[in-house]
Design an enzyme around this catalytic site. Sequence first.
Site, PDB file in Angstrom:
ATOM      1  N   ASP A   8       0.800  -1.225   0.000  1.00  0.00           N
ATOM      2  CA  ASP A   8       0.000   0.000   0.000  1.00  0.00           C
ATOM      3  C   ASP A   8       0.841   1.288   0.000  1.00  0.00           C
ATOM      4  OD1 ASP A   8      -1.433  -2.261   0.764  1.00  0.00           O
ATOM      5  OD2 ASP A   8      -2.793  -1.147   2.074  1.00  0.00           O
ATOM      6  N   GLU A  39      -3.990   1.859  -2.578  1.00  0.00           N
ATOM      7  CA  GLU A  39      -5.284   2.215  -1.976  1.00  0.00           C
ATOM      8  C   GLU A  39      -5.215   3.381  -0.999  1.00  0.00           C
ATOM      9  OE1 GLU A  39      -7.230  -0.328   0.712  1.00  0.00           O
ATOM     10  OE2 GLU A  39      -5.568  -0.342   2.131  1.00  0.00           O
ATOM     11  N   ASN A  40      -4.008   3.761  -0.570  1.00  0.00           N
ATOM     12  CA  ASN A  40      -3.879   4.892   0.356  1.00  0.00           C
ATOM     13  C   ASN A  40      -3.043   6.024  -0.238  1.00  0.00           C
ATOM     14  OD1 ASN A  40      -3.415   2.133   2.231  1.00  0.00           O
ATOM     15  ND2 ASN A  40      -5.096   3.459   2.848  1.00  0.00           N
ATOM     16  N   HIS A  68     -10.071   0.566   0.627  1.00  0.00           N
ATOM     17  CA  HIS A  68     -10.207   2.005   0.344  1.00  0.00           C
ATOM     18  C   HIS A  68     -10.385   2.301  -1.150  1.00  0.00           C
ATOM     19  CE1 HIS A  68      -9.395   3.385   4.416  1.00  0.00           C
ATOM     20  NE2 HIS A  68      -8.394   2.515   4.492  1.00  0.00           N
ATOM     21  N   HIS A 154      -6.136  -8.994   0.789  1.00  0.00           N
ATOM     22  CA  HIS A 154      -6.123  -7.711   1.496  1.00  0.00           C
ATOM     23  C   HIS A 154      -6.925  -7.879   2.783  1.00  0.00           C
ATOM     24  CE1 HIS A 154      -5.402  -3.348   1.093  1.00  0.00           C
ATOM     25  NE2 HIS A 154      -6.363  -3.304   1.996  1.00  0.00           N
ATOM     26  N   HIS A 179      -2.612  -4.729   3.797  1.00  0.00           N
ATOM     27  CA  HIS A 179      -3.627  -4.013   4.588  1.00  0.00           C
ATOM     28  C   HIS A 179      -3.119  -3.636   5.970  1.00  0.00           C
ATOM     29  CE1 HIS A 179      -7.538  -2.652   6.070  1.00  0.00           C
ATOM     30  NE2 HIS A 179      -7.438  -3.465   7.096  1.00  0.00           N
ATOM     31  N   HIS A 181      -0.041  -2.793   6.664  1.00  0.00           N
ATOM     32  CA  HIS A 181       0.997  -1.785   6.419  1.00  0.00           C
ATOM     33  C   HIS A 181       2.320  -2.104   7.116  1.00  0.00           C
ATOM     34  CE1 HIS A 181      -1.964   1.639   5.089  1.00  0.00           C
ATOM     35  NE2 HIS A 181      -2.181   0.485   4.468  1.00  0.00           N
TER      36      HIS A 181
HETATM   37 FE   LIG Z   1      -3.856   0.136   3.126  1.00  0.00          FE
HETATM   38 FE   LIG Z   2      -6.609  -1.724   3.369  1.00  0.00          FE
END
Ligand SMILES: [Fe+2]
Ligand SMILES: [Fe+2]
Length: 270
Positions: A8, A39-40, A68, A154, A179, A181
């Site tokens: 991510d 996604e971030n 996200h 994820h 997910h 991180h």
């Molecule tokens: Fe994420």
């Molecule tokens: Fe996530």
Amino acid sequence: MRLLYLGDVVGRSGREALIARLPALREALRLDFVAVNAENAAAGFGCTAKIADEILAAGADAILLGDHAFDQKDMLGHIEREKRVLRPLNIAKTAPGAGFRVFPATRGRRVAVGVALGRVFMKQPYDDPFSALDAALKTAPLGGGADAVLVEIHAEATSEKAAVGFWLDGRASLVVGAHTHVPTADARILPKGTAFQSDAGMCGDYDSVIGMAKAEPLRRFVTGMPGERFEPASGAATLCGVLVETDDATGRAVSVAPFREGGDLAPASG
Ligand SMILES: [Fe+2]
Ligand SMILES: [Fe+2]
């Protein structure tokens, strides 16, 4: 084939490090295919069309999105136009875009890429990721429609990610979690030839609470009270991911190693 998956991308810090380094990494690591979860990437929440275009232009072959996926509303339209962006497989049947596709790689080879959301400790009641991945992989199996298969699970729970790894063992080249991180230290090849790592970690600033500037998450944990918006941390990013080499004849993994570069975490590159 040599495949790099990067976890991510969080905020400007993660984005800028990725875009700055990816062209050189493609050369230095002799990569045939690069997949990036973004996604971030847009201020910590979702990904915009512009950011997706920048990441693809820097050398990503596929962009994956997790829970996200649609935090930024322009992704609802962009994902229908830009087929190199995937959202999770197991969300609403009416969601735009796709969660599994076959992508071109170097020298005419094909990499099938899929992403599914876990259900344990996640905020939404998503559909079953096991049956969703099963159905998708049957459309482009290893040695059939795909020379390599890359699957992102994820998910929050390590147990669920391990279960997906073993469920797909022998049917995917790589199953990688994302997910949380934070990268895990369990990169290995499962008995039937699937490379696996429970979580790839993020591309972001680790002087943070999983990518977010520390003050607000700390305040919320300590006081239990809601407050300001979360903002991504802005220090130097560590790029975190997994590097896999596959056997072109079988699509199975021959090596797997964590990849880390820059920022606060110790480097690793296979
Ligand atoms: Fe994420
Ligand atoms: Fe996530």
